[in-house]
Design a protein around this motif. Sequence first.
Motif, PDB file in Angstrom:
ATOM      1  N   ASP A  32       0.861  -1.187   0.000  1.00 38.40           N
ATOM      2  CA  ASP A  32       0.000   0.000   0.000  1.00 38.40           C
ATOM      3  C   ASP A  32       0.894   1.232   0.000  1.00 38.40           C
ATOM      4  O   ASP A  32       1.936   1.259   0.657  1.00 38.40           O
ATOM      5  CB  ASP A  32      -0.925   0.025   1.221  1.00 38.40           C
ATOM      6  N   LYS A  33       0.456   2.243  -0.724  1.00 45.79           N
ATOM      7  CA  LYS A  33       1.281   3.453  -0.846  1.00 45.79           C
ATOM      8  C   LYS A  33       1.247   4.309   0.414  1.00 45.79           C
ATOM      9  O   LYS A  33       2.107   5.163   0.604  1.00 45.79           O
ATOM     10  CB  LYS A  33       0.864   4.273  -2.062  1.00 45.79           C
ATOM     11  N   THR A  34       0.250   4.092   1.286  1.00 45.00           N
ATOM     12  CA  THR A  34       0.162   4.932   2.488  1.00 45.00           C
ATOM     13  C   THR A  34       1.042   4.370   3.607  1.00 45.00           C
ATOM     14  O   THR A  34       1.367   3.173   3.627  1.00 45.00           O
ATOM     15  CB  THR A  34      -1.288   5.015   3.006  1.00 45.00           C
ATOM     16  N   ALA A  35       1.367   5.275   4.565  1.00 40.74           N
ATOM     17  CA  ALA A  35       2.249   4.875   5.671  1.00 40.74           C
ATOM     18  C   ALA A  35       1.498   4.092   6.743  1.00 40.74           C
ATOM     19  O   ALA A  35       2.091   3.325   7.495  1.00 40.74           O
ATOM     20  CB  ALA A  35       2.877   6.123   6.293  1.00 40.74           C
ATOM     21  N   ALA A  36       0.173   4.297   6.826  1.00 42.01           N
ATOM     22  CA  ALA A  36      -0.618   3.631   7.872  1.00 42.01           C
ATOM     23  C   ALA A  36      -2.031   3.416   7.360  1.00 42.01           C
ATOM     24  O   ALA A  36      -2.462   4.096   6.431  1.00 42.01           O
ATOM     25  CB  ALA A  36      -0.658   4.505   9.126  1.00 42.01           C
TER      26      ALA A  36
END
Length: 492
Positions: A32-36
């Motif tokens: 996933d490109k998001t950090a969280a």
Amino acid sequence: MPTSVLIAGAGPVGLTMAVELARFQVPVRIIDKTAARTDKSKALAVWSRTLELLDRSGCAQTLIAAGRKTRAVDIMDGKKTIARVAFDELDSPFRFVLMVPQSETERVLEEQLASYGVQVERNVEFSGFSEVGSGVSCNVKHSDGRTEVIDADWLVGCDGAHSPIRHQLGMSFDGETVPGNFVLADVHVAGLQIPEDEFPIFWHRSGIVAFFPIAKDRYRVIADVGAGSSADPTLADVQNIVDQRGPGDVVLSDCIWIAPFTVNERKVKDFRKGRVFLAGDAAHIHSPAGGQGMNTGMQDAFNLAWKLAMVIKNDASCDLLLDSYSVERSANAAQVLKDSGRMLRVGTMQNATGQVVRNFLMHQLFGLSFAKHIAAERLSELTVGYDESPLNGTVAKGIGFPEPGHRIGGSDNYGEGDSPQFAIIAKDNGDVRDRIKRNPGFVEGAIRTSPASKGICLVRPDGYVAMTASAEGWDDVDRYLDQMATTPAPQT
Ligand SMILES: Cc1cc2nc3c(=O)[nH]c(=O)nc-3n(C[C@H](O)[C@H](O)[C@H](O)COP(=O)(O)OP(=O)(O)OC[C@H]3O[C@@H](n4cnc5c(N)ncnc54)[C@H](O)[C@@H]3O)c2cc1C
């Protein structure tokens, strides 16, 4: 270990896909490109059918512990009840709709995935793919600028409504943006005189306002606000709407999320192209009416996971199984689009005379117990079925089983365990034991019996009937199972 399946996107759909594949011991990576993961409540409703399917990995009870069981929805005009749909008579072990923030659903799924030894790889952005030979070569970018090529046998795009994978496939996302705007607010609510385990939707001359429970005294409030509304709504705006459309004396406070939104109704035609699949919002987006979006996406994942696992682990009939994913789920998404669009338009109808007629007809219709029962079954997705599926085999009428493509029902958990297998329901005898012995991997070892039925029923690993036959119809069963094992995987 080589990657059999790369999943792009770790929202609820990608996570469900990863949990199911990992449960079936398929080597999987999920990025996933998001950090969280999200901290927003987003999709709140988890319906009975989704809980039944989650139960097979043991996630359902954990999720239930994190949410609120809600037993009925009330459609109201001020203090007057227009219609009430209760879920306590559903033919399911889960006779309620679970209200749980999407952030919690994702947490439970991610923890389940970790229990299988698979971690979501975050800060990793999918940037393109090419199909090569018998696999997919995928380019990803790490947050430190590093690039990586992941070679996988199959790619599943669970990358949301703006899906880069759908764009690269060149698939058109046909449909429309519904005219008008909406607002949502997660707020503390005082003065709502409704039982804690029910949720109200108020139909007023000027529009709707709905209250979905998140936690004690905390609700998601949703309202339609017309075309010229503020792009930056405030709590005072939502309080005004509630004062105008609600039952009176309801006070909102402590807003932790407020946002405007528009409704899109779109879907792709095909959910598969070669070795690439789309699932969830990447393939279909709906009106929030009925709370079906996330559930439909998660059920895409349940549908595809067992088919992919069977192909990967057992060399099962690749094209028959994998093509059926698109046929089954595309038809289901089209139906959800139609139903949720209809619910939205009926609820937000503007014509005053039309509203009077609507309220009268709804009151009459939902006075009938069969209408209430049908509505509850449809909302809870227990009626999802695959009448036109290429996986539907023979049908024997009048022997007490549902037709092929229909959910088998009851509380037996079909498809549990670490391998997707068909189940045979029949009288325990040498014939059934013989089929179990001859089809290791495809057919589960336990013999299931049904005293109320005559004949044979073959059940898919996702709990839908594959075929039925008379008690002597073992040739049909053999033909069905042989067909599953014959077609080799494409080498393109
Ligand atoms: C306010 C609101 C209320 C809703 N209420 C309901 C409800 O009550 N019930 C219901 O069923 N549905 C509801 N929905 C819809 C529901 O939230 C979505 O259907 C659901 O989130 C879709 O899940 P998904 O996994 O397909 O996509 P998403 O949740 O959008 O996840 C996609 C993931 O892909 C990642 N991604 C995207 N591009 C890349 C890339 N290039 N590389 C790597 N990762 C990438 C994203 O970071 C994201 O994590 C609601 C939605 C909203 C906004």
